[in-house]
Scaffold this active site. Structure first.
Site, short mmCIF file in Angstrom:
data_model
loop_
_atom_site.label_atom_id
_atom_site.label_comp_id
_atom_site.label_asym_id
_atom_site.label_seq_id
_atom_site.Cartn_x
_atom_site.Cartn_y
_atom_site.Cartn_z
N ARG A 81 -78.54 30.49 -42.85
CA ARG A 81 -77.69 30.99 -43.91
C ARG A 81 -78.08 32.38 -44.42
O ARG A 81 -77.25 33.29 -44.51
CB ARG A 81 -77.71 30.02 -45.11
CG ARG A 81 -76.92 28.77 -44.90
CD ARG A 81 -77.57 27.61 -45.65
NE ARG A 81 -78.74 27.22 -44.89
CZ ARG A 81 -78.74 26.25 -43.98
NH1 ARG A 81 -77.67 25.52 -43.83
NH2 ARG A 81 -79.81 25.99 -43.25
N THR A 82 -79.36 32.55 -44.76
CA THR A 82 -79.76 33.78 -45.44
C THR A 82 -79.58 34.99 -44.52
O THR A 82 -79.00 36.01 -44.91
CB THR A 82 -81.23 33.67 -45.91
OG1 THR A 82 -81.40 32.42 -46.58
CG2 THR A 82 -81.61 34.80 -46.84
N LYS A 109 -98.44 41.70 -31.08
CA LYS A 109 -99.62 42.43 -30.56
C LYS A 109 -100.57 42.79 -31.70
O LYS A 109 -101.47 43.61 -31.52
CB LYS A 109 -99.16 43.72 -29.87
CG LYS A 109 -98.23 43.49 -28.69
CD LYS A 109 -97.86 44.85 -28.07
CE LYS A 109 -96.44 44.87 -27.59
NZ LYS A 109 -95.98 46.23 -27.32
N ARG A 131 -88.22 37.83 -44.67
CA ARG A 131 -88.67 36.45 -44.89
C ARG A 131 -89.98 36.25 -44.15
O ARG A 131 -90.12 36.64 -42.99
CB ARG A 131 -87.63 35.44 -44.39
CG ARG A 131 -88.17 34.01 -44.45
CD ARG A 131 -87.14 32.97 -44.11
NE ARG A 131 -86.14 32.88 -45.16
CZ ARG A 131 -85.19 31.93 -45.16
NH1 ARG A 131 -85.14 31.04 -44.19
NH2 ARG A 131 -84.29 31.90 -46.13
N HIS A 161 -87.35 32.78 -53.64
CA HIS A 161 -86.19 33.03 -52.76
C HIS A 161 -85.08 33.50 -53.70
O HIS A 161 -84.14 32.77 -54.02
CB HIS A 161 -85.81 31.72 -52.06
CG HIS A 161 -84.81 31.88 -50.94
ND1 HIS A 161 -84.13 33.06 -50.69
CD2 HIS A 161 -84.38 30.99 -50.02
CE1 HIS A 161 -83.33 32.87 -49.65
NE2 HIS A 161 -83.47 31.63 -49.22
N1 CP Z 1 -81.16 28.21 -47.96
C1 CP Z 1 -81.75 28.91 -46.96
O1 CP Z 1 -82.63 29.73 -47.19
O2 CP Z 1 -81.25 28.63 -45.72
P1 CP Z 1 -81.76 29.32 -44.39
O3 CP Z 1 -83.19 28.88 -44.17
O4 CP Z 1 -80.85 28.82 -43.30
O5 CP Z 1 -81.68 30.80 -44.56
#
Ligand code: CP
Length: 334
Positions: A81-82, A109, A131, A161
């Site tokens: 999603r993100t 590396k 992320r 998040h």
């Molecule tokens: N909610 C969320 O962060 O989903 P993803 O891990 O698919 O990005």
């Protein structure tokens, strides 16, 4: 057609931003790393901006508000999603996007995450959406690269998040614009949930009463210091709740001995239509995804269009990320 549209949206955005100190607060912020220090005024502006972009995304062709800017998605952890919604959001604003394949990058590396981001900045990337499994990793990149780039935290370990919290907040305010006094329950693995933390800070700023419930092994000891009410059982947390946010059970926690068994977890914490009867009749259910169907909530509830906001959350991910990119970067477009 597109430039006419952009000028129309630009005028609406100008009206929205006019005289609002929150607009300059967003620009001066530069990075979006956490939700803890976002003010009520910044959140008001954010929600209004996301609503405008949601209408534009539903009804209009792509905009040119961020033309000339390149956004780099650097995901060291998997995402459906993100990552996708950041890519769609950036493209809908006219930005270019690159998705760094971290498994095939020079990180393998030994290149550091700061150096990896630095290489992209040298190529005139304007924003890094990162992320990583380590808490504080986005702060580290933001601190080291300073004002040369804008860093958006797309999830750092258990810590934060922010855009998930913002999209959840936006989704709840579409149902109930004023969350002051609303009861919001967050159920499941609070300890390992960056989503829970980001949501709690936002909900407290909006004046909601936050209740959490889950196995004692999955509730951190300092929870009450965040101003939330802690329950070990599901029922008191969801009683009269206006919103219930179900968290993903990270199945590896069972191997670590933090959950006695999946069957036990399901028996005590799975949300279904029967349990939902003690919440408000208008209650809405959210889940950040990915859902373990049948474990955190029943299949029927996931897909129930009256109670479940899960699909709306995913849809709102795009408008939310458009708002984040725009509010942080609008003054840099060419
Ligand atoms: N909610 C969320 O962060 O989903 P993803 O891990 O698919 O990005």
């Amino acid at each position: 057609m597109t430039s006419e549209l952009t000028s129309n949206i630009t005028n609406q955005l100008k009206d929205l931003m006019r005289g609002r100190s929150a607009a300059s607060a967003w620009r001066e912020r530069r990075h979006l790393l956490d939700t803890r220090d976002l003010t009520k005024e910044e959140l008001d502006l954010f929600i209004e901006t996301a609503a405008l972009f949601k209408r534009a995304h539903e009804h209009e062709p792509p905009l040119t508000l961020l033309t000339g800017i390149t956004v780099a998605n650097i995901f060291y952890e998997n995402s459906t999603r993100t990552r996708s919604s950041f890519e769609i959001a950036a493209r809908r604003l006219g930005a270019d996007v690159i998705n760094l394949d971290t498994k095939a990058s020079s990180v393998t590396k030994g290149e550091t995450i700061v150096d990896t981001a630095r290489q992209l900045v040298s190529m005139r990337v304007g924003a890094v959406v990162q992320r990583h499994s380590a808490a504080g990793s986005a702060h580290l990149v933001a601190r080291e690269l300073g004002r040369s780039v804008q860093v958006i935290n797309a999830g750092d370990g258990w810590h934060a998040h922010p855009t998930q919290g913002l999209l959840d907040l936006f989704t709840m305010t579409e149902v109930r614009p004023n969350l002051e006094g609303a009861k919001v329950a967050i159920i499941g693995d609070i300890t390992h949930s960056r989503v829970a933390r980001s949501n709690i800070w936002l909900l407290k700023t909006r004046g909601a009463h936050v209740h959490v419930a889950g196995p004692p092994t999955l509730i951190p000891p300092a929870m009450e210091q965040m101003g939330v009410t802690v329950h070990q059982q599901l029922e008191p947390a969801i009683e009269n709740a206006d919103f219930i946010i179900m968290l993903r059970l990270q199945l590896e926690r069972q191997a670590q001995g933090l959950v006695p068994s999946i069957g036990e977890y399901r028996r005590l914490y799975r949300l279904d239509h029967t349990r939902l009867k003690i919440a408000q009749a208008s209650v809405k259910v959210l889940h950040p995804g990915p859902v373990n169907r049948g474990i955190e909530l029943t299949d029927e509830l996931v897909d129930d269009p009256y109670y479940s906001l899960i699909t709306t959350q995913i849809t709102n991910g795009v408008a939310t990320r458009m708002a984040a990119l725009y509010l942080l970067m609008a003054d840099q477009a060419i």
